[in-house]
Scaffold this active site. Sequence first.
Site: not given
Ligand SMILES: *Cc1c(COP(=O)(O)O)cnc(C)c1O
Length: 465
Positions: A73, A125-126, A216, A218, A259, A455
Amino acid sequence: MAIKYTPEPFRIKMVETIKMTTREEREQKIAAAHYNLFNLRGEDVYIDLLTDSGTNAMSQEQWAGVMRGDEAYAGASSYFKLVETAQEIFGYDYIQPVHQGRAAEKVLFPSFLHKGQFAISNMFFDTTRAHVELAGARAIDCVVEEAKDPSKRCKFKGNMDVVKLEQLIQEHGAENIGLVVMTITNNSAGGQPVSMQNMKDVSEICKKYGIPLDIDAARYAENAYFVKRDEETCKDMSIMEIIHKMFSYADMFTMSAKKDTIVNMGGLIGIKDQTKNADLIMKIKANCISFEGFITYGGLAGRDLEALAIGLREGLDESYLKYRIGQMEYLASLLDDAGIAYQSPVGGHGVFVDAKAMFPQIPYYEFPGQVLGVELYKEAGIRACDIGSYMLGNDPDTGKQLHADFEFTRLAVPRRVYTQAHFDIMADALIAIQKRAHEIKHGYKITWEPPILRHFQASLAPIEK
Ligand SMILES: *Cc1c(COP(=O)(O)O)cnc(C)c1O
């Protein structure tokens, strides 16, 4: 002439059977799903390009790591392995695992954003946009103009428009800009990369006005590959050196590890300077414990932490990145031959087909990107998604449908999953749809939608006249 497919730098050891369906079955299933591709069952999809997020194939090393994962843990060895790996790659002091990217945003953003404030990004990103709004602030996109023209081939279409950024800061007042977010690669603009120079320029503007800069992150590895390939001053640097330098320009990062780190679940927060940010790190830890779990597991199992630590390194391998980007280049070249428009040059994690160009007769409020998504499913059992006005949704203040800069259908490619033959099927399906595109007169209307991130859940119906 189509380019050659870049061969896989791996071989296949385990397979997963996928189901073949008939066109009739697919027409019935998409109607039952209210024309929302997220409502389909995965088993009814032949080639699943809904997202490259968490849909990756792990390596034998990662699966071996799953068995070694330490499930303590507190203070698991897998946690320390992950933290040390990330510290080495990014050069940041503090690393916090969380369960996915949006969790990183949820844990971090409230420390920077409040009602009446703004966050500015090369493009949000959304879910990132949603977390800016949930924190009470407003999100502003500030991508370079050339990104908005899919046919205009130029390098680094993911960049921030630095002139406009400075104007926006002066217009709203530096004290009202809580955060600047650099999304690398720029997902919503088509997986388009951000250059080292642009990151440096944005960093200088942020320093000048005292605004914190978040990456950000990813698709940071795919971005580094493009920087090495296309930015003269970085061509002799290793992928790792490029990443190190890029991250040195920011103060923090939020990352979806689903990603480029080639796992199925995970996320990270990184803070560059631990001594300058003691209060912030305390808040991160408190939020993490409340929302995610204790700080040394952050909502993940020990086995996930272990696979993530291994995937962080595998994602940087240059022959892997060459194959990965090569898949996009291959599909893009087949589309070039057929005269099908997409966000070009092709980006890192998928091909963003220009649905507006394919269906000029369908207005943005009838969602051309969604039209092509549904057609791809009916045609060949391929599941893609809309990156356009349907995804963008309504203005949070007026409730009016927003008009997106583009109407894309994104074919996002999971890592190490599909083969050359699958890519040929994708191209053939798009070519078949292109041939009958003029026969499709109308798009879709929304018959039900939730208030935020609609969406994913909305119901749609074809417009018939
Ligand atoms: C996928 C993504 C996110 C959000 O990540 P999740 O793991 O889906 O919660 C944030 N920013 C970008 C650019 C992304 O591609």
